[in-house]
Design a protein around this motif. Structure first.
Motif, mmCIF file in Angstrom:
data_model
loop_
_atom_site.group_PDB
_atom_site.id
_atom_site.type_symbol
_atom_site.label_atom_id
_atom_site.label_comp_id
_atom_site.label_asym_id
_atom_site.label_seq_id
_atom_site.Cartn_x
_atom_site.Cartn_y
_atom_site.Cartn_z
ATOM 1 N N ASP A 47 4.117 1.707 4.988
ATOM 2 C CA ASP A 47 2.660 1.652 4.846
ATOM 3 C C ASP A 47 1.950 1.597 6.191
ATOM 4 O OD1 ASP A 47 2.070 1.942 2.144
ATOM 5 O OD2 ASP A 47 2.505 -0.163 1.713
ATOM 6 N N GLU A 67 12.823 -0.929 0.850
ATOM 7 C CA GLU A 67 12.166 -0.917 -0.459
ATOM 8 C C GLU A 67 10.661 -0.924 -0.264
ATOM 9 O OE1 GLU A 67 13.681 -4.124 -2.801
ATOM 10 O OE2 GLU A 67 15.717 -3.326 -2.781
ATOM 11 N N SER A 68 9.981 -0.010 -0.961
ATOM 12 C CA SER A 68 8.535 0.076 -0.855
ATOM 13 C C SER A 68 7.979 0.788 -2.072
ATOM 14 C CB SER A 68 8.159 0.852 0.411
ATOM 15 O OG SER A 68 6.766 1.067 0.467
ATOM 16 N N ARG A 69 6.919 0.258 -2.627
ATOM 17 C CA ARG A 69 6.202 0.858 -3.756
ATOM 18 C C ARG A 69 7.110 1.206 -4.934
ATOM 19 N NH1 ARG A 69 1.003 2.862 -3.001
ATOM 20 N NH2 ARG A 69 0.168 2.067 -1.075
ATOM 21 N N GLY A 70 8.137 0.398 -5.158
ATOM 22 C CA GLY A 70 9.044 0.606 -6.276
ATOM 23 C C GLY A 70 10.165 1.596 -6.011
ATOM 24 N N TYR A 71 10.270 2.107 -4.792
ATOM 25 C CA TYR A 71 11.317 3.049 -4.430
ATOM 26 C C TYR A 71 12.271 2.389 -3.438
ATOM 27 C CZ TYR A 71 8.067 6.419 -6.421
ATOM 28 O OH TYR A 71 7.219 7.077 -7.256
ATOM 29 N N CYS A 89 13.130 8.317 -4.993
ATOM 30 C CA CYS A 89 11.804 8.926 -5.092
ATOM 31 C C CYS A 89 11.920 10.283 -5.799
ATOM 32 C CB CYS A 89 11.160 9.078 -3.704
ATOM 33 S SG CYS A 89 12.002 10.190 -2.597
ATOM 34 N N ALA A 112 7.080 6.631 -1.171
ATOM 35 C CA ALA A 112 7.345 5.246 -0.762
ATOM 36 C C ALA A 112 6.531 4.848 0.457
ATOM 37 C CB ALA A 112 8.831 5.076 -0.454
ATOM 38 N N ARG A 113 5.875 5.809 1.097
ATOM 39 C CA ARG A 113 5.126 5.590 2.333
ATOM 40 C C ARG A 113 5.997 4.973 3.423
ATOM 41 N NH1 ARG A 113 -1.019 3.976 0.709
ATOM 42 N NH2 ARG A 113 -1.410 5.825 -0.504
#
Length: 133
Positions: A47, A67-71, A89, A112-113
């Motif tokens: 992010d 791990e980021s945004r559920g991915y 993703c 996932a940014r």
């Protein structure tokens, strides 16, 4: 009848040329002194915020789980290259990017940014990016 405009360079034209030449020289010096010979460093950002900075010199093969945004991304790092082994993703662009091994290259996972980029290192031996024609 109107006279045509005078097309001789003036004092202000010379000042503009001098400023452009000085800016070009400053940019050339900044690029010339950049990155020559420093060790490769992998930078992982989530992010837009840097979360980890890993020096690759002398690093055995290592895996980081991001791990980021559920991915979840499985990032593999060696002394000479970095790649995303697997990701859940939907587009898999980060996995298809493959191995990166030179400063300035990056792997991006948009859903996932997450950005994995390399800094430092030796400049590329071949300066050719593409041949047209």
């Amino acid at each position: 009848m109107r006279r045509p405009p005078e097309l001789r360079p003036g004092l202000w034209d010379g000042a503009v040329v001098l400023v452009v030449v000085l800016l070009a020289a400053a940019c050339a010096l900044a690029l010339w002194g950049r990155g020559g010979g420093s060790a490769l460093t992998a930078v992982i950002s989530v992010d837009g915020t840097e979360t980890e900075r890993i020096a690759l010199a002398g690093l055995p093969e290592t895996e980081r789980v991001v791990e980021s945004r559920g991915y979840t991304l499985h990032v593999h790092l060696t002394e000479t290259a970095v790649w995303v082994e697997s990701s859940d993703c939907p587009t898999q662009d980060c996995v298809r990017t493959g191995h990166i091994s030179r400063g300035g290259q990056s792997i991006v996972c948009l859903p996932a940014r997450v950005i994995v980029s390399l800094e430092g290192g030796e400049p590329a031996e071949s300066g050719v990016d593409a041949v047209i024609g």
